[in-house]
Design a protein around this motif. Structure first.
Motif, PDB file in Angstrom:
ATOM      1  N   ALA B  23     -32.652 -26.831 -32.695  1.00  0.00           N
ATOM      2  CA  ALA B  23     -32.063 -27.506 -31.529  1.00  0.00           C
ATOM      3  C   ALA B  23     -31.678 -26.496 -30.460  1.00  0.00           C
ATOM      4  CB  ALA B  23     -30.857 -28.323 -31.957  1.00  0.00           C
ATOM      5  N   LEU B  24     -31.020 -25.404 -30.893  1.00  0.00           N
ATOM      6  CA  LEU B  24     -30.584 -24.389 -29.935  1.00  0.00           C
ATOM      7  C   LEU B  24     -31.782 -23.711 -29.268  1.00  0.00           C
ATOM      8  CD1 LEU B  24     -27.560 -22.449 -31.443  1.00  0.00           C
ATOM      9  CD2 LEU B  24     -27.716 -23.424 -29.174  1.00  0.00           C
ATOM     10  N   SER B  25     -32.804 -23.400 -30.067  1.00  0.00           N
ATOM     11  CA  SER B  25     -33.976 -22.725 -29.501  1.00  0.00           C
ATOM     12  C   SER B  25     -34.621 -23.587 -28.430  1.00  0.00           C
ATOM     13  CB  SER B  25     -35.022 -22.434 -30.583  1.00  0.00           C
ATOM     14  OG  SER B  25     -34.449 -21.735 -31.627  1.00  0.00           O
ATOM     15  N   ILE B  26     -34.751 -24.879 -28.730  1.00  0.00           N
ATOM     16  CA  ILE B  26     -35.405 -25.761 -27.755  1.00  0.00           C
ATOM     17  C   ILE B  26     -34.599 -25.810 -26.464  1.00  0.00           C
ATOM     18  CG2 ILE B  26     -36.055 -28.160 -27.266  1.00  0.00           C
ATOM     19  CD1 ILE B  26     -36.782 -28.414 -30.232  1.00  0.00           C
ATOM     20  N   SER B  27     -33.286 -25.965 -26.581  1.00  0.00           N
ATOM     21  CA  SER B  27     -32.520 -26.075 -25.338  1.00  0.00           C
ATOM     22  C   SER B  27     -32.493 -24.745 -24.590  1.00  0.00           C
ATOM     23  CB  SER B  27     -31.116 -26.611 -25.598  1.00  0.00           C
ATOM     24  OG  SER B  27     -30.525 -25.959 -26.667  1.00  0.00           O
ATOM     25  N   MET B  28     -32.503 -23.631 -25.342  1.00  0.00           N
ATOM     26  CA  MET B  28     -32.558 -22.334 -24.653  1.00  0.00           C
ATOM     27  C   MET B  28     -33.912 -22.128 -24.001  1.00  0.00           C
ATOM     28  SD  MET B  28     -30.633 -19.589 -26.966  1.00  0.00           S
ATOM     29  CE  MET B  28     -29.121 -19.987 -27.774  1.00  0.00           C
ATOM     30  N   LEU B  29     -34.952 -22.622 -24.677  1.00  0.00           N
ATOM     31  CA  LEU B  29     -36.297 -22.528 -24.117  1.00  0.00           C
ATOM     32  C   LEU B  29     -36.339 -23.220 -22.756  1.00  0.00           C
ATOM     33  CD1 LEU B  29     -39.230 -21.679 -24.985  1.00  0.00           C
ATOM     34  CD2 LEU B  29     -39.560 -24.047 -25.604  1.00  0.00           C
ATOM     35  N   VAL B  30     -35.754 -24.411 -22.700  1.00  0.00           N
ATOM     36  CA  VAL B  30     -35.704 -25.151 -21.440  1.00  0.00           C
ATOM     37  C   VAL B  30     -34.934 -24.336 -20.402  1.00  0.00           C
ATOM     38  CG1 VAL B  30     -34.809 -27.212 -20.306  1.00  0.00           C
ATOM     39  CG2 VAL B  30     -35.912 -27.407 -22.537  1.00  0.00           C
TER      40      VAL B  30
END
Lengths: 227, 411
Positions: B23-30
């Motif tokens: 979850a964190l990786s995806i939001s950081m990716l964004v």
């Protein structure tokens, strides 16, 4: 010198409640003694052990462990003192699941001021060999070990800092009879070798004959505990 | 030991930790993606033209004129007369004037008709002149100089022949097939719209729009120098780029052109227009930023909740740590460190994924959006963002860490 000295100790969990848990007028344990303490559950055994460990302070009275008055120490000093001088063996959950045997033992030395890093590895080797734990199990996560093996690593963890006092709180209740006997004889012989004082707490009276002295908590705690 | 304890504890609870990390990786990716592309867009935007003091076109919106003359986007509404170009060229305040004509294309890439002075005067970025990686300027009627991206994606080399299409779609029904152009020059990459442009002479552009018989005639004379084709001088051009002798006269000249009664013309100062355009885009920009930060914040709450739930299962562990001498503060910082490690791992994953993603979509962004994006997202700004995220993680981990602290103090 006495390992433990208690004078006029009173303890209750809540200041408001009049109901005390412990009230001990005068009690001491000699250095090097191996003492079996028994009493029914709810008699305040765990509370007494917490006080001896310095996790809790009595409301009044004096407690000296290995000659030092715990009342006069700060919380941090008591934490250090406990790490350095007291080895504790629980009924279960003696070890941190996600570390292996060696790491569990090292963790105990992390908090103790008397650790010598140079000799630590040899010391751990030595103690695990003495406790007859196969070398192949040293690096396995402890939750893959049997209960008996875990309790032996628990002894190693409690002994690694060469404490003056070992407290064992119902350490055998999850073991079968054969394992119980070998656990206790291993523990008592190691304590004897190092002249370590041992408090062994249990409600299981059949274990009493492993020890030369025994005491019922109710005989020193002058308090009727209400249920 | 402290670090090992925290990292092993995370690995041990890999189920819930893994989900949190995803979850964190995806939001950081964004977040990193938005931030990076925004920055790159701004850079490539403001670098797209420099050294041009005034752009003149027919009366239309400033935005429209800027977009088609500098970014090759949209289409010109009307042309300005050749006479106006000559007048501007002869204006005493003007140092040089570059006429440009747009409207044709080659496989989706725009064709720009201009004079060969274009390669001397047009500059981009920090006043960098155009440079050739191969070949030279056009000298003949059917010569073409292509941008680096055109050469790369269509695999063109010097000497290759290509035909232009009428109109600007990638599929056109009118192809100027009987007048092939020969590639005489390939420009070095600039990171601007120049990379996606094919440059031909104004005469060449004029020639392909003549009748079939005249085109045939011209093909025979193609080897003559450009100056021989006076009859091919265009009647009109799309826009004119001006360089002034003194930049101080820019505002005055702009007013003169805008108020000129002979022909309805419009002049814009590229620097001013670019920053105005960027201003209008900044609403979208800050909305994207806001959304990505809200996503991050909600994910951090998720991290907090996950750790909080784990404290309940870890009571025995806390009791044990206390008994072997760990202070409540040790336990507090253990939980904090676990949270920070989770964020660090997620940031690492996000950065790797974004770099891979950008590398893969680089040419797509360039051809479809004219956006030249550097795949290397590690910059001071990224480091600052990661530090802010670590600080937010620290805050998010206070509730679980404090609960562990209380639990430790109870024993």
């Amino acid at each position: 010198m006495n390992a433990i000295e208690i004078n006029n100790l009173e303890f209750s969990y809540s200041i408001k409640s009049e109901q005390n848990i412990l009230k001990i007028a005068d009690w001491s344990v000699k250095q090097g003694e191996q003492l079996f303490i028994h009493g029914p559950s709810g008699s305040g055994k765990s509370t007494l052990l917490n006080i001896i460990c310095g996790l809790q302070l009595p409301q009044s009275g004096e407690i000296k462990v290995l000659g030092e008055a715990l009342n006069n120490m700060s919380k941090r000093q008591r934490d250090k003192y406990r790490a350095a001088h007291i080895g504790y063996i629980f009924q279960q959950f003696n070890l941190i699941d996600y570390l292996n045997a060696i790491e569990n033992i090292k963790l105990a030395t992390h908090f103790s001021p008397n650790t010598k890093p140079s000799t630590l590895a040899a010391q751990i080797d030595n103690i695990l060999t003495t406790l007859k734990l196969d070398a192949k199990d040293w690096h396995r996560p402890v939750n893959q070990l049997s209960i008996g093996q875990q309790q032996r690593v628990g002894i190693a963890r409690a002994l690694i800092n060469q404490p003056k006092l070992i407290i064992a709180d119902e350490p055998t209740s999850s073991l079968d009879q054969v394992a119980k006997d070998s656990f206790i004889s291993l523990l008592t012989s190691l304590c004897e070798e190092n002249a370590t004082t041992l408090l062994f707490v249990s409600h299981d009276m059949s274990l009493q004959n492993h020890f030369n002295s025994s005491i019922a908590l109710n005989s020193i705690n002058h308090l009727k505990v209400k249920n | 030991m402290f670090f090992r304890l925290a990292s092993k504890s995370i690995i041990y609870r890999k189920g819930s930790v893994m989900l949190t990390i995803i979850a964190l990786s995806i939001s950081m990716l964004v977040m990193f993606g938005v931030e990076h592309i925004r920055e790159q867009a701004k850079v490539s935007f403001s670098n797209s033209v420099s050294g041009v003091d005034i752009i003149v076109g027919t009366r239309t919106g400033e935005l429209n004129l800027l977009l088609y003359s500098v970014f090759r986007m949209g289409k010109p509404t009307n042309n300005m007369s050749w006479q106006s170009y000559t007048n501007l060229k002869n204006n005493p305040q003007v140092k040089w004037a570059l006429p440009i004509s747009l409207g044709d294309s080659h496989r989706g890439y725009r064709v720009l008709g201009t004079t060969s002075n274009y390669f001397d005067y047009f500059s981009y970025g920090e006043k960098q002149a155009l440079e050739f990686s191969n070949g030279d300027k056009f000298n003949h009627l059917f010569d073409v100089v292509i941008g680096s991206e055109v050469a790369k994606s269509l695999k063109y080399q010097l000497g290759d022949q290509l035909t232009l299409a009428h109109g600007i779609g990638s599929t056109s029904f009118t192809n100027h097939t009987d007048t092939p152009f020969k590639i005489v020059g390939v420009l070095k990459p600039t990171g601007t719209a120049v990379d996606q442009t094919l440059h031909i002479s104004l005469q060449g552009l004029e020639a392909i729009h003549l009748s079939a018989s005249k085109r045939k005639e011209l093909l025979n004379k193609a080897q003559q120098p450009l100056t021989n084709f006076v009859e091919l001088q265009p009647q009109s051009v799309t826009a004119v780029m001006l360089g002034l002798k003194s930049r101080l006269s820019a505002f005055q000249l702009q007013r003169n052109i805008n108020t000129n009664n002979e022909e309805p013309l419009m002049a814009l100062l590229p620097g001013v227009a670019l920053s105005e355009l960027w201003q209008t885009l900044s609403v979208a920009e800050s909305t994207l930023r806001l959304i990505s930060s809200l996503v991050i914040i909600s994910t951090l709450f998720g991290l907090s909740a996950m750790l909080l739930a784990s404290i309940r299962e870890r009571q025995q562990e806390i009791k044990l740590l206390r008994m072997i001498g760990a202070s409540p503060f040790f336990i507090y910082w253990l939980i904090e460190l676990e949270a920070l490690l989770i964020t660090l791992v997620s940031a690492f994953i996000a950065i790797v994924l974004l770099t891979v993603g950008l590398t893969a979509s680089k040419s797509f962004l360039l051809t479809h959006y004219g956006l030249s994006v550097n795949a290397n997202i590690l910059s001071v700004n990224t480091l600052i963002t990661v530090s802010i995220l670590l600080f937010l993680t620290f805050l998010a981990a206070i509730p679980p860490a404090f609960m562990a602290f209380k639990e430790a103090n109870r024993r």
